[in-house]
Design a protein around this motif. Structure first.
Motif, PDB file in Angstrom:
ATOM      1  N   ILE A  53       0.838  -1.201   0.000  1.00  0.00           N
ATOM      2  CA  ILE A  53       0.000   0.000   0.000  1.00  0.00           C
ATOM      3  C   ILE A  53       0.872   1.249   0.000  1.00  0.00           C
ATOM      4  CG2 ILE A  53      -1.582   1.380   1.417  1.00  0.00           C
ATOM      5  CD1 ILE A  53      -2.973  -0.859  -0.067  1.00  0.00           C
ATOM      6  N   VAL A  54       1.939   1.224   0.799  1.00  0.00           N
ATOM      7  CA  VAL A  54       2.827   2.383   0.878  1.00  0.00           C
ATOM      8  C   VAL A  54       3.575   2.592  -0.436  1.00  0.00           C
ATOM      9  CG1 VAL A  54       4.875   3.333   2.033  1.00  0.00           C
ATOM     10  CG2 VAL A  54       3.078   2.236   3.378  1.00  0.00           C
ATOM     11  N   ASP A  55       4.056   1.502  -1.019  1.00  0.00           N
ATOM     12  CA  ASP A  55       4.878   1.612  -2.225  1.00  0.00           C
ATOM     13  C   ASP A  55       4.058   1.795  -3.494  1.00  0.00           C
ATOM     14  OD1 ASP A  55       7.184   1.358  -0.772  1.00  0.00           O
ATOM     15  OD2 ASP A  55       7.331  -0.804  -1.043  1.00  0.00           O
ATOM     16  N   VAL A  56       2.920   1.086  -3.587  1.00  0.00           N
ATOM     17  CA  VAL A  56       2.152   1.060  -4.832  1.00  0.00           C
ATOM     18  C   VAL A  56       0.929   1.970  -4.765  1.00  0.00           C
ATOM     19  CG1 VAL A  56       0.909  -0.416  -6.449  1.00  0.00           C
ATOM     20  CG2 VAL A  56       2.940  -1.278  -5.291  1.00  0.00           C
ATOM     21  N   ALA A 110      -3.698   6.723   3.810  1.00  0.00           N
ATOM     22  CA  ALA A 110      -2.760   7.824   4.015  1.00  0.00           C
ATOM     23  C   ALA A 110      -2.150   7.763   5.411  1.00  0.00           C
ATOM     24  CB  ALA A 110      -3.466   9.155   3.806  1.00  0.00           C
ATOM     25  N   ASP A 111      -2.922   7.263   6.387  1.00  0.00           N
ATOM     26  CA  ASP A 111      -2.394   7.139   7.749  1.00  0.00           C
ATOM     27  C   ASP A 111      -1.269   6.103   7.811  1.00  0.00           C
ATOM     28  OD1 ASP A 111      -4.263   8.985   8.623  1.00  0.00           O
ATOM     29  OD2 ASP A 111      -5.738   7.448   9.175  1.00  0.00           O
ATOM     30  N   THR A 121       4.415   4.630   8.653  1.00  0.00           N
ATOM     31  CA  THR A 121       5.698   4.046   8.251  1.00  0.00           C
ATOM     32  C   THR A 121       6.807   5.066   8.185  1.00  0.00           C
ATOM     33  OG1 THR A 121       5.109   4.306   5.928  1.00  0.00           O
ATOM     34  CG2 THR A 121       4.603   2.185   6.953  1.00  0.00           C
ATOM     35  N   ALA A 122       6.457   6.351   8.059  1.00  0.00           N
ATOM     36  CA  ALA A 122       7.489   7.383   8.004  1.00  0.00           C
ATOM     37  C   ALA A 122       8.305   7.421   9.281  1.00  0.00           C
ATOM     38  CB  ALA A 122       6.850   8.755   7.752  1.00  0.00           C
ATOM     39  N   GLY A 123       7.693   6.992  10.390  1.00  0.00           N
ATOM     40  CA  GLY A 123       8.415   6.964  11.653  1.00  0.00           C
ATOM     41  C   GLY A 123       9.542   5.954  11.672  1.00  0.00           C
ATOM     42  N   PHE A 124       9.535   5.032  10.710  1.00  0.00           N
ATOM     43  CA  PHE A 124      10.572   4.007  10.621  1.00  0.00           C
ATOM     44  C   PHE A 124      11.541   4.317   9.477  1.00  0.00           C
ATOM     45  CE2 PHE A 124       7.016   2.131  12.711  1.00  0.00           C
ATOM     46  CZ  PHE A 124       7.548   1.253  13.656  1.00  0.00           C
ATOM     47  N   THR A 131      -6.738  -2.427  12.014  1.00  0.00           N
ATOM     48  CA  THR A 131      -7.079  -2.740  13.401  1.00  0.00           C
ATOM     49  C   THR A 131      -5.845  -2.758  14.292  1.00  0.00           C
ATOM     50  OG1 THR A 131      -9.001  -4.057  12.706  1.00  0.00           O
ATOM     51  CG2 THR A 131      -8.128  -4.454  14.923  1.00  0.00           C
ATOM     52  N   LYS A 132      -4.782  -3.396  13.820  1.00  0.00           N
ATOM     53  CA  LYS A 132      -3.576  -3.538  14.634  1.00  0.00           C
ATOM     54  C   LYS A 132      -2.807  -2.234  14.789  1.00  0.00           C
ATOM     55  CE  LYS A 132      -2.748  -8.470  13.758  1.00  0.00           C
ATOM     56  NZ  LYS A 132      -1.774  -9.481  13.262  1.00  0.00           N
ATOM     57  N   THR A 133      -2.813  -1.402  13.749  1.00  0.00           N
ATOM     58  CA  THR A 133      -2.027  -0.167  13.796  1.00  0.00           C
ATOM     59  C   THR A 133      -2.830   1.019  14.311  1.00  0.00           C
ATOM     60  OG1 THR A 133      -2.596   0.409  11.503  1.00  0.00           O
ATOM     61  CG2 THR A 133      -0.593  -0.936  11.856  1.00  0.00           C
ATOM     62  N   GLY A 134      -4.171   0.911  14.293  1.00  0.00           N
ATOM     63  CA  GLY A 134      -5.002   2.025  14.704  1.00  0.00           C
ATOM     64  C   GLY A 134      -5.212   3.043  13.605  1.00  0.00           C
TER      65      GLY A 134
END
Length: 377
Positions: free
Chosen positions: A325-328, A362-363, A368-371, A354-357
């Motif tokens: 999702i982030v890359d494509v 876009a969220d 992932t930007a935090g990593f 659900t797991k990430t909140g």
């Protein structure tokens, strides 16, 4: 009793192979048949850089073996789960994902199915920061999926294969890691340059070469990496000089500085010493004392997906969907990339939310930007 005798004979031959490498092909084949398959291999691969190498095998079609490492290792849905497995832990592809999901993937349809493979049970022999070495046994239609008997037999011989392999130095993860290291650098969107104590460029990945060729804000002067702005250049040279003293001078996380190009765009340079602790191995690969990571001061994709998986307890399939999702960018595109149905992607995406909140795609990009920092202490 017959099985016990077979096991004792096999273990004895495994240790003989540690002293006589010519025995390995026969031993690997017998070990594979003991576990419950006709084809077996000891090999290494990297979930970060892709690629890998067969160290010893029995029964593998050379054509499909070559195809795997040239193309399909990057599409193999089991790679991430295999890398995360504990050393010595038997793990089958059927443990990592449902069969119907596996059969929908491009990897299965284009590589496994034409060979009649239905499952693969393996155990990690050794692991480095970027590479895992495994002993694995392929299961075909006549063998069925890996069962409790196969897992038990794998557990019986895996410790002996691991000890014999390490004693006999059949694998050299330092060499494999060096290859994966170079491949990983080329795949990074962050510019990475390795320099010696005088600031002379020793190695640069594709992104760094593009920056240097553009000449702004970084360029090379007499073989040394420099910044167009005089004040920023002085700061960079000072950081490079201090890297020779290792962590004592810059700390375990190195030091960052801001650079501004002539068009007004900002870039962040992160300078990391390569002269202390585990990072010495990287420095010795190319005789460098410092690594310079350069990126535009904007969101970048994560360079440590395993950290994301651990932080949010994502399964390998969920992690693949998140990164896709982030890359494509969209469910249809990710489904096409991974070769599965859109409904499968949507199911995993709901679990990721659900797991990430996160509430929107876009969220996930922001999360992932935090990593995104390409270095760690």
């Amino acid at each position: 009793m017959a099985q016990a005798d077979e096991l004792l004979d096999l273990i004895g031959d495994i240790y003989h192979a540690a002293l006589d490498a010519s025995r390995w092909p026969d031993v690997v084949g017998r070990a594979g048949r003991f576990v419950g398959g006709q084809v077996a291999s000891i090999f290494s691969k990297s979930p970060i850089a892709g690629g890998g190498d067969v160290l010893c095998q029995s029964g593998i079609d050379p054509h499909y073996c070559r195809l795997y490492f040239e193309k399909y290792v990057k599409l193999d849905p089991a790679t991430t789960g295999q890398y995360f497995a504990e050393v010595g832990q038997p793990i089958a592809v059927s443990d990592l994902m449902p069969q119907d999901e596996l059969r929908e993937s491009r990897f299965y349809q284009e590589w496994a199915a034409p060979q009649g493979m239905v499952d693969f049970i393996s155990t990690v022999i050794d692991k480095s920061a970027t590479t895992a070495a495994l002993f694995g046994v392929f299961r075909f239609e006549q063998d069925g999926l890996a069962d409790d008997a196969a897992r038990m037999r794998m557990q019986l011989i895996a410790p002996h294969i691991r000890r014999a392999v390490l004693v006999g130095r059949l694998i050299d993860l330092k060499s494999a890691e060096a290859q994966a290291f170079g491949a990983a650098l080329e795949r990074m969107t962050v510019g990475v340059g390795l320099v010696d104590r005088l600031g002379r460029l020793v190695h640069a990945n594709a992104a760094a070469r593009a920056l240097l060729e553009a000449g702004d804000p970084l360029f090379t002067r007499d073989g040394r990496v420099a910044v167009r702005d005089g004040r920023s250049d002085q700061a960079l040279q000072d950081l490079i000089t201090r890297c020779a003293a290792g962590d004592a001078a810059l700390g375990t996380g190195g030091s960052a500085m801001l650079m501004t190009a002539q068009d007004g765009t900002h870039h962040i340079a992160h300078v990391l010493p390569l002269t202390s602790h585990a990072r010495r191995a990287v420095g010795r690969m190319v005789e460098a004392t410092a690594a310079i990571f350069v990126r535009n001061a904007a969101l970048e994709p994560p360079q440590a997906p395993e950290l994301i998986a651990k932080a949010y307890r994502l399964t390998p399939a969920e992690l693949r969907v998140l990164l896709g999702i982030v890359d494509v960018g969209g469910v249809p595109e990710v489904a096409d990339l991974l070769g599965v149905a859109e409904t499968t992607i949507k199911t995993h995406l709901r679990r990721v939310f659900t797991k990430t909140g996160a509430a929107r795609q876009a969220d996930l990009v922001k999360l992932t930007a935090g990593f995104a920092l390409p270095v760690s202490a």
